[in-house]
Design an enzyme around this catalytic site. Structure first.
Site, PDB file in Angstrom:
ATOM      1  N   ASP A  96       1.065  -1.254   0.487  1.00  0.00           N
ATOM      2  CA  ASP A  96      -0.336   0.184   0.421  1.00  0.00           C
ATOM      3  C   ASP A  96       0.621   1.534  -0.186  1.00  0.00           C
ATOM      4  O   ASP A  96       1.452   1.048   0.476  1.00  0.00           O
ATOM      5  CB  ASP A  96      -1.081   0.349   1.236  1.00  0.00           C
ATOM      6  CG  ASP A  96      -2.153   1.234   1.175  1.00  0.00           C
ATOM      7  OD1 ASP A  96      -2.166   2.020   0.495  1.00  0.00           O
ATOM      8  OD2 ASP A  96      -2.782   0.868   1.775  1.00  0.00           O
ATOM      9  N   ASP A 118      -5.190   7.747  -8.675  1.00  0.00           N
ATOM     10  CA  ASP A 118      -6.863   8.398  -8.138  1.00  0.00           C
ATOM     11  C   ASP A 118      -7.157   9.475  -8.131  1.00  0.00           C
ATOM     12  O   ASP A 118      -6.908  10.027  -6.939  1.00  0.00           O
ATOM     13  CB  ASP A 118      -7.564   7.365  -7.888  1.00  0.00           C
ATOM     14  CG  ASP A 118      -9.065   7.367  -7.785  1.00  0.00           C
ATOM     15  OD1 ASP A 118      -9.713   8.549  -7.868  1.00  0.00           O
ATOM     16  OD2 ASP A 118      -9.113   6.099  -7.285  1.00  0.00           O
ATOM     17  N   ASP A 154      -4.129  14.071 -16.137  1.00  0.00           N
ATOM     18  CA  ASP A 154      -4.571  14.192 -17.198  1.00  0.00           C
ATOM     19  C   ASP A 154      -5.886  15.156 -16.628  1.00  0.00           C
ATOM     20  O   ASP A 154      -6.921  15.392 -17.162  1.00  0.00           O
ATOM     21  CB  ASP A 154      -5.247  13.180 -17.674  1.00  0.00           C
ATOM     22  CG  ASP A 154      -6.405  12.081 -17.291  1.00  0.00           C
ATOM     23  OD1 ASP A 154      -5.954  11.395 -16.415  1.00  0.00           O
ATOM     24  OD2 ASP A 154      -7.162  11.874 -17.609  1.00  0.00           O
ATOM     25  N   GLU A 195      -1.198   7.920 -19.235  1.00  0.00           N
ATOM     26  CA  GLU A 195      -0.811   8.753 -20.024  1.00  0.00           C
ATOM     27  C   GLU A 195      -0.122   8.750 -21.812  1.00  0.00           C
ATOM     28  O   GLU A 195      -1.135   9.601 -22.901  1.00  0.00           O
ATOM     29  CB  GLU A 195       1.428   8.823 -19.958  1.00  0.00           C
ATOM     30  CG  GLU A 195       1.168  10.557 -20.352  1.00  0.00           C
ATOM     31  CD  GLU A 195       2.448  11.287 -19.914  1.00  0.00           C
ATOM     32  OE1 GLU A 195       3.999  11.945 -20.130  1.00  0.00           O
ATOM     33  OE2 GLU A 195       3.492  10.245 -19.235  1.00  0.00           O
TER      34      GLU A 195
END
Length: 212
Positions: A96, A118, A154, A195
């Site tokens: 993690d 995220d 993005d 990407e």
């Protein structure tokens, strides 16, 4: 990234403890021992299928790289890439990315990469964003003095949030790109899987570089 469970993933990971670590707590403060050379250490949090970290390790042999990924099947896909061309300056970690302080000692890392994290767009999920202040505190702990963070995304909303959060935390910005692939930094850019997919569709890629 969500990948369906792959039955071959677990046996592959268990077969290559020299390349992928599943219990990184044991390595805290001793990561240089995993590499042939004592060199600066850069880590990618959420390496996905490993395209970025693998190509960075090939491009910069004078740097030691660690790719961290929480999803077992995804990490196994990255491991497959590494097995095609074993690099002495690359290690993978199945763990993690939110627990970095448990894996790395104070000042052990030179640079952190946050690639297409995220964005957690809902306001109630703000604390899950990897540029929220609690994460920044953790990065500051494991990074050397003036250690660097490089972020690509993005998602304009996440990018703007990250700029604000990092600025409020006191980070110093070294570079900000509102359209990376049409900037003077494009020639040296190493792409991630996401990407490449997004840029092929004509989506703008944002990037920032900063340090504590």
């Amino acid at each position: 990234m969500r990948v369906r469970n792959k039955p071959w993933a677990e046996p592959l990971i268990k077969a290559h403890p020299e390349l992928i670590i599943t219990d990184p707590i044991q390595m805290k403060g001793n990561w240089q021992k995993r590499f042939d050379q004592n060199q600066p250490i850069h880590i990618e949090i959420g390496m996905g299928k490993g395209q970025f970290i693998f190509n960075m390790a090939r491009k910069y042999p004078q740097i030691n790289f660690i790719g961290v990924e929480i999803q077992r099947s995804v990490a196994a896909i990255a491991l497959k890439k590494v097995l095609t061309d074993k690099l002495s300056n690359l290690q993978l970690v199945l763990a993690d990315g939110g627990d970095l302080n448990e894996y790395f000692a104070k000042g052990e890392i030179d640079q952190i990469y946050l690639n297409f994290s995220d964005p957690w767009p809902k306001s109630r999920h703000e604390k899950r964003r990897l540029t929220y202040k609690t994460f920044l505190t953790g990065y500051q702990e494991i990074l050397k003095k003036h250690g660097n963070i490089a972020l690509k995304t993005d998602n304009q909303g996440f990018f703007e949030y990250s700029l604000m959060s990092m600025n409020n935390f006191g980070l110093v910005f070294d570079a900000v790109y509102l359209d990376l692939h049409h900037s003077d930094a494009a020639s040296e850019n190493v792409e991630t899987e996401y990407e490449h997919k997004f840029s092929e569709k004509g989506q703008r890629i944002y990037k920032l570089e900063c340090h504590f």
